[in-house]
Design an enzyme around this catalytic site. Structure first.
Site, PDB file in Angstrom:
ATOM      1  N   LYS A   8       0.964  -1.169   0.172  1.00 23.00           N
ATOM      2  CA  LYS A   8      -0.073  -0.048  -0.005  1.00 23.00           C
ATOM      3  C   LYS A   8       0.999   1.334  -0.150  1.00 23.00           C
ATOM      4  O   LYS A   8       1.720   1.386   0.487  1.00 23.00           O
ATOM      5  CB  LYS A   8      -0.975  -0.087   1.208  1.00 23.00           C
ATOM      6  CG  LYS A   8      -1.781   1.206   1.694  1.00 23.00           C
ATOM      7  CD  LYS A   8      -2.790   1.620   0.411  1.00 23.00           C
ATOM      8  CE  LYS A   8      -3.371   2.840   0.648  1.00 23.00           C
ATOM      9  NZ  LYS A   8      -4.391   3.300  -0.450  1.00 23.00           N
ATOM     10  N   CYS A  66      -0.457  11.386  -5.717  1.00 25.13           N
ATOM     11  CA  CYS A  66      -0.177  12.083  -4.592  1.00 25.13           C
ATOM     12  C   CYS A  66      -0.628  13.277  -4.648  1.00 25.13           C
ATOM     13  O   CYS A  66      -0.541  14.031  -5.594  1.00 25.13           O
ATOM     14  CB  CYS A  66       1.217  11.754  -4.113  1.00 25.13           C
ATOM     15  SG  CYS A  66       2.310  12.423  -5.316  1.00 25.13           S
ATOM     16  N   SER A 112      -6.571   4.378 -10.488  1.00 20.88           N
ATOM     17  CA  SER A 112      -8.217   4.334 -10.671  1.00 20.88           C
ATOM     18  C   SER A 112      -8.385   5.897 -11.495  1.00 20.88           C
ATOM     19  O   SER A 112      -7.587   6.547 -11.329  1.00 20.88           O
ATOM     20  CB  SER A 112      -8.864   4.563  -9.092  1.00 20.88           C
ATOM     21  OG  SER A 112      -8.209   5.651  -8.444  1.00 20.88           O
TER      22      SER A 112
HETATM   23  C1  LIG Z   1      -5.879   9.464  -4.020  1.00 21.85           C
HETATM   24  C2  LIG Z   1      -4.720   9.262  -2.946  1.00 21.85           C
HETATM   25  C3  LIG Z   1      -5.264   9.275  -1.543  1.00 21.85           C
HETATM   26  C4  LIG Z   1      -4.115  10.605  -2.813  1.00 21.85           C
HETATM   27  C5  LIG Z   1      -3.655   8.304  -3.276  1.00 21.85           C
HETATM   28  C6  LIG Z   1      -3.794   6.721  -2.501  1.00 21.85           C
HETATM   29  C7  LIG Z   1      -4.997   6.159  -3.503  1.00 21.85           C
HETATM   30  C8  LIG Z   1      -6.057   5.697  -3.230  1.00 21.85           C
HETATM   31  C9  LIG Z   1      -6.666   6.061  -1.633  1.00 21.85           C
HETATM   32  O1  LIG Z   1      -5.957   5.805  -0.678  1.00 21.85           O
HETATM   33  O2  LIG Z   1      -7.504   6.582  -1.604  1.00 21.85           O
HETATM   34  N1  LIG Z   1      -7.179   5.240  -3.827  1.00 21.85           N
HETATM   35  C10 LIG Z   1      -6.988   4.918  -5.132  1.00 21.85           C
HETATM   36  O3  LIG Z   1      -7.544   4.376  -6.043  1.00 21.85           O
HETATM   37  N2  LIG Z   1      -5.671   5.195  -5.530  1.00 21.85           N
HETATM   38  C11 LIG Z   1      -4.695   5.821  -4.946  1.00 21.85           C
HETATM   39  O4  LIG Z   1      -3.640   6.349  -5.559  1.00 21.85           O
END
Ligand SMILES: CC(C)(C)CCc1c(C(=O)O)[nH]c(=O)[nH]c1=O
Length: 312
Positions: A45, A130, A194
């Protein structure tokens, strides 16, 4: 049938692994992915310097038509030191990808200095979804910020580094991001993350299905396959061959894995379908892929990679 891949001097005996964020937050989950006979590696993660609980639940939802997922997890993770300890003590022949997503450029630089100085022998994935400075889009959508952070990173970082990219939707954006990435000695590019800020409605209650961000969240699963394939193909066509491609997005069957290979993927990641189906998804996908390869008479993945045909 050799379902293998290489990134620099890392060898993968299977081409499937989890997508960062799915089945990889705790050591138990990471061990489960590594222990599967059908995975070639594992990715953590995305880590932040400190432990994060993430957003309030419900923050993840599976569409009841099975076509996808939406999430706004908010980067819940055990913190950088937890994953450093995991990779330091883990006995495994499979390569490990250490994903990071600092909440600022400074946080990313600090974590990369620690990774550079550590004994860690694996690959590092910088998550460019990020956050950027307020008022600016995520780093992966801010080309100047992307070039700036990679310039600062490669001034000191010598270990195998790749970037996790958000999806692009404009041909000029494919050109622009590839031109920037080709300036750096990247080991790989992982595409796609995503599709950001989708919205899903519960038809019984007329309510959004996740609590954070008024229901806005990243979309994954079948719904994103066409975008994922386009990004893999567009970047494979544009990036130096020294930069390998990890294809992520929309993989629910062996045919989807095969399609990612046709577009140029070296490794293929499974996110939503792994969350939905569980660890056995990897065996099913590998068996379905092998059936296709056998039927088509291929005995090596390199005969398939990048062989997507266009119409004459
Ligand atoms: C969207 C962020 C929270 C800035 C990064 C972590 C992340 C998340 C998340 O931890 O919400 N979900 C995703 O589908 N892709 C990601 O890269």
């Amino acid at each position: 049938m050799q379902l293998t891949a290489n990134i620099q001097n890392y060898h993968f005996n299977h081409i499937l692994l989890n997508a960062a964020g799915v089945m990889c937050q705790t050591s138990m989950e990471l061990d489960t992915v590594l222990a599967s006979e059908y995975t070639g590696a594992v990715v953590t993660k995305s880590a932040t310097p400190l432990v994060r609980p993430g957003n309030p639940a419900p923050r993840y939802y599976e569409l009841n038509n099975g076509l996808g997922t939406i999430n706004s997890m908010g980067l819940p993770n055990e913190g950088f030191d937890y994953y450093m300890d995991y990779v330091d003590t883990k006995e495994t022949y499979k390569p490990i990808f250490f994903s990071i997503a600092g909440l600022s450029k400074q946080e990313n630089i600090a974590m990369l200095h620690q990774l550079q100085d550590a004994d860690f022998d694996g690959l590092i994935e910088l998550n460019l979804s990020c956050p950027n400075v307020p008022g600016k889009p995520q780093t992966g959508y801010d080309f100047e910020a992307t070039e700036q952070i990679l310039t600062e990173v490669f001034a000191f970082f010598k270990k195998p580094l790749g970037v996790k990219l958000p999806p692009y939707f404009d041909i000029v954006h494919f050109d622009d991001i590839a031109a920037i990435l080709n300036k750096f000695p990247l080991a790989f590019v992982n595409t796609i993350n995503s599709i950001g800020n989708g919205l899903v409605i519960d038809q019984d209650t007329d309510t959004v299905v996740i609590k954070p961000k008024a229901g806005f969240g990243g979309i994954g699963g079948t719904l994103v396959k066409a975008t994922a394939l386009a990004n893999v193909r567009a970047l494979r066509d544009r990036l130096n061959t020294t930069i390998k491609i990890i294809g992520t997005g929309g993989v629910t069957t062996g045919r989807d894995v095969y399609d990612h290979l046709l577009c140029g993927a070296d490794l293929v990641e499974v996110g939503s379908q792994l969350a939905i189906e569980g660890i056995t998804v990897f065996e099913r996908l590998e068996k379905e892929l092998t059936e296709i390869l056998t039927e088509k008479g291929y005995d090596s993945l390199d005969d398939v990679r990048g062989q997507l045909k266009i119409m004459s």
